[in-house]
Structure formats: structure tokens, C-alpha cells
Design an enzyme around this catalytic site. Structure first.
Site, short mmCIF file in Angstrom:
data_model
loop_
_atom_site.label_atom_id
_atom_site.label_comp_id
_atom_site.label_asym_id
_atom_site.label_seq_id
_atom_site.Cartn_x
_atom_site.Cartn_y
_atom_site.Cartn_z
N ASP A 118 0.86 -1.19 0.00
CA ASP A 118 0.00 0.00 0.00
C ASP A 118 0.89 1.24 0.00
O ASP A 118 1.26 1.76 1.05
CB ASP A 118 -0.92 0.00 1.22
CG ASP A 118 -2.05 1.01 1.07
OD1 ASP A 118 -3.07 0.67 0.45
OD2 ASP A 118 -1.90 2.14 1.56
N GLU A 120 2.32 5.06 -0.46
CA GLU A 120 1.88 6.42 -0.23
C GLU A 120 2.60 7.30 -1.24
O GLU A 120 3.77 7.05 -1.56
CB GLU A 120 2.19 6.88 1.20
CG GLU A 120 1.56 6.01 2.28
CD GLU A 120 0.05 5.97 2.21
OE1 GLU A 120 -0.57 7.00 1.89
OE2 GLU A 120 -0.51 4.90 2.47
N ALA A 121 1.92 8.32 -1.73
CA ALA A 121 2.48 9.14 -2.80
C ALA A 121 2.26 10.62 -2.56
O ALA A 121 1.37 11.02 -1.81
CB ALA A 121 1.87 8.73 -4.15
N ASP A 218 -2.20 1.19 -6.68
CA ASP A 218 -0.83 0.96 -6.19
C ASP A 218 0.09 0.47 -7.31
O ASP A 218 1.19 1.01 -7.50
CB ASP A 218 -0.85 -0.04 -5.03
CG ASP A 218 -1.47 0.56 -3.80
OD1 ASP A 218 -0.78 1.29 -3.08
OD2 ASP A 218 -2.68 0.33 -3.57
N HIS A 277 -3.68 6.63 6.37
CA HIS A 277 -2.74 7.28 5.46
C HIS A 277 -1.29 6.99 5.80
O HIS A 277 -0.39 7.59 5.20
CB HIS A 277 -2.98 8.79 5.36
CG HIS A 277 -4.36 9.14 4.91
ND1 HIS A 277 -4.83 8.86 3.65
CD2 HIS A 277 -5.39 9.73 5.57
CE1 HIS A 277 -6.08 9.27 3.55
NE2 HIS A 277 -6.45 9.80 4.70
N ASP A 282 -1.89 1.02 6.92
CA ASP A 282 -2.89 0.62 5.94
C ASP A 282 -2.65 -0.82 5.49
O ASP A 282 -3.58 -1.62 5.39
CB ASP A 282 -2.84 1.54 4.71
CG ASP A 282 -3.56 2.86 4.95
OD1 ASP A 282 -4.22 3.00 6.01
OD2 ASP A 282 -3.47 3.75 4.08
#
Length: 333
Positions: A118, A120-121, A218, A277, A282
Site C-alpha cells: 500500500d 503512499e504518494a 498501487d 494514510h 494501511d
């Protein structure tokens, strides 16, 4: 059971438009796709008649009766009525088919391990159409499908290059500091260590494995975009994956609006554990859902792949195969 620790630094995921985010308050659309059990044999077999009779009895039970029966069978008693029904039906079906398979020596598990990812960006409050999302957290959580436990995890932060300054929205949403990404290494270096971690687990060589994500973004968006930005060939081991939202919706027969991360947890009688987040948190919560589904009898199968740079559905008739052994990332010309 190994428990996921809370990270001290948090990173962000974009607020995905059109119900396609990982946020506990937004939901990605999932395509309808009927699951099937491999090698089920002829449905005229007496074992299926017994299963049908059991299903009819379960359908006539109220919530209290369903919970009482789950307790009697030492099954999880949490969850809404439809989840309890599915749990009992899956239990009886699994028991009947396992006895039948055992007689023929056909018991098998698709994968030895499932690796939950998962990312994060980087993000803005209102992302422009041409915004390039860069991965800033790379987490993986490993599920042992035989013990149904989380057995290990990987987490590293990544330095963004195209948009090195995190937006105020991203910082406020997740609590990440600019210092965290400034001190992180580039995606190429982090991916190399992630591959080494997978290789150390002997995934794809000694053990069958696959990846699992909460939606299509993802792999289909974040990883694909990041590899292009980093001039890295998209890794072969990430070309197919399990989209748990599709699997959950099909298995429990719920609409796509009920396949948000928070909805899946609540319908299974669980609460989100950790900080939304945060990629690792997550991933841990997604893994908890996957484990719960496996315990309920769900046969988690690869249902998406990357084709011409876009995520596509994998037909249920496709042969079951694990991801290839991870290779050191290669630069693109």
C-alpha cells in the site's frame, strides 16, 4: 501473531478522485466478477447437494442464531448478518470439499505467502490532470497463508524528485515532515532493498507468492508512474496482483460502496488499527482483512494485471500462478 508496530513518521496518499482512494472514507469502484472454486468437479455430486441443504438452513437463521452457530463451531462471531451467513456457508462448504479432496489427495493452497502493498504518494489537495505522483513510502506486509498470520514487514520512505517539496495538504493529511523525505533515498535504491527483502524470503523460488493491494492504483498508477519517472523497467513480479476490493465484494456479495477499507473492516466486526494514510498501518489493516477472508473460506486469486500500462481484470478462467522471483531492478534506456 505478529502485530504491526506504529510508525513514528507518516506519509501521504492522494485523496483519490472518483472513489478510487485508500482513505478509510473513500472507496474505489470494483468490477463485478464471480469467483469460482478450481477443480470443483460436477455439481451433481452428492457433496454439493449436502452443501445446498446446509445453505438453505443458514439462510433461514436470524442474527442471533447465526452467531450462536458460529460460537458452537468456534468461528468468529463478529460481523454483520450477511458476513455471518457467508462465514457459515464457507465453513460447511470447505469442510465438505476438504473431506472430498483429502480422499483424492487434492488439498492445496494457491500461495504460500501473500505480500500486501500500500504505497503512499505525493499529492495536492486538488491534483491537476497532469500531476505526477511519486511514491514516498514503500511498505510491504507478509502473510503466511498456512498459519494465517502476519509474519514480517518492510517499510522505507522515498525521496521525491519531481515534486521534492511536500504540499501543505499532504503534510496536514498525514503528519509527515519534509525532513523525513529529504533524508530518504531515491526510489531506485529503495526498490533494490525491497527486492532483496523479497529474495531473502525465497519468494518465487522456494515459495509461491503473489501481491495484494487495496484497489488498482498501487500497481496500475503509483508503481507504473514511479518506474517511468525513475527510468526503471516495471518489475515482472508486480505485473499481476489481487485487488482485495474485488475479492471482498464478490465473496461477501456486497456492492462496491461497501468495499472501502473502513467498511470492509467494520462489516467484519473490526476497527482500523493505527493511523490512516500511513502506508504500513494501511497495509497491516488490509492484511487483517485478507486473513479474515481466508479464514472465512475465500480463495484469494489474482484478479488484476498491468496491460499496456493500464490495470486490467484477469478472468477467473485464467490459470493460477504465483509471481516470478523478484529480480534486481533494471534501468530503462
Amino acid at each position: 501473531m505478529w502485530s504491526c508496530g506504529k510508525t513514528r513518521s507518516h506519509v501521504c496518499r492522494e485523496s483519490r478522485a472518483e472513489d478510487s482512494g485508500h482513505s478509510p472514507t473513500s472507496c474505489e469502484e470494483n468490477e463485478k466478477q464471480e469467483p469460482s472454486s478450481p477443480k470443483q468437479g460436477d455439481f451433481s455430486d452428492p457433496v454439493y447437494k449436502e452443501i445446498a441443504v446446509a445453505n438453505g438452513t443458514i439462510n433461514r437463521m436470524n442474527s442471533d442464531q447465526l452467531r450462536a452457530k458460529c460460537a458452537e463451531l468456534k468461528l468468529d462471531t463478529r460481523g454483520v448478518k450477511d458476513v455471518l451467513k457467508k462465514r457459515l456457508k464457507s465453513y460447511y462448504k470447505r469442510q465438505k470439499l476438504m473431506h472430498s479432496a483429502a480422499a483424492n489427495g487434492n488439498i492445496d493452497v494457491y500461495f504460500d505467502y501473500i505480500c500486501v502493498v500500500d504505497y503512499e504518494a505525493t499529492c495536492e489537495e486538488n491534483n491537476p490532470p497532469d500531476y505526477l505522483h511519486e511514491i514516498i513510502e514503500f511498505p510491504m506486509v507478509l502473510i503466511d497463508t498456512h498459519t494465517l498470520e502476519i509474519v514480517d514487514s518492510f517499510q522505507e520512505y522515498v525521496k521525491p524528485v519531481v515534486n521534492p517539496q511536500l504540499s501543505e495538504f499532504c503534510v496536514k493529511l498525514t503528519g509527515i515532515t519534509q525532513k523525513t523525505v529529504d533524508e530518504a533515498e531515491t526510489f531506485h535504491q529503495v526498490l533494490k532493498r525491497a527486492v532483496s527483502w523479497l529474495q531473502e524470503k525465497e519468494l518465487g523460488t522456494k515459495y509461491k507468492y503473489t501481491f495484494l493491494t487495496d484497489g488498482s492504483w498501487d500497481m496500475g498508477k503509483f508503481l507504473h508512474t514511479q518506474c517511468k519517472l525513475s527510468c526503471i523497467r516495471y518489475p515482472l513480479f508486480a505485473r499481476k496482483w489481487i485487488n482485495i476490493r474485488k475479492s471482498y465484494g464478490n465473496f461477501y456479495k456486497v456492492p462496491r460502496t461497501q468495499t472501502k477499507l473502513i467498511c470492509m473492516l467494520e462489516n467484519l466486526g473490526m476497527q482500523y488499527d493505527g493511523r490512516p494514510h500511513c502506508g504500513l498501518d494501511d497495509s497491516c489493516n488490509i492484511a487483517r482483512i485478507a486473513i479474515h477472508m481466508l479464514k472465512d473460506g475465500c480463495e484469494l486469486r489474482v484478479n488484476e494485471c498491468l496491460h499496456s500500462g493500464e490495470p486490467r481484470s484477469v478472468p477467473i478462467s485464467a490459470p493460477i500462478e504465483g509471481a516470478p522471483a523478484p529480480q534486481t531492478p533494471k534501468k530503462r534506456n
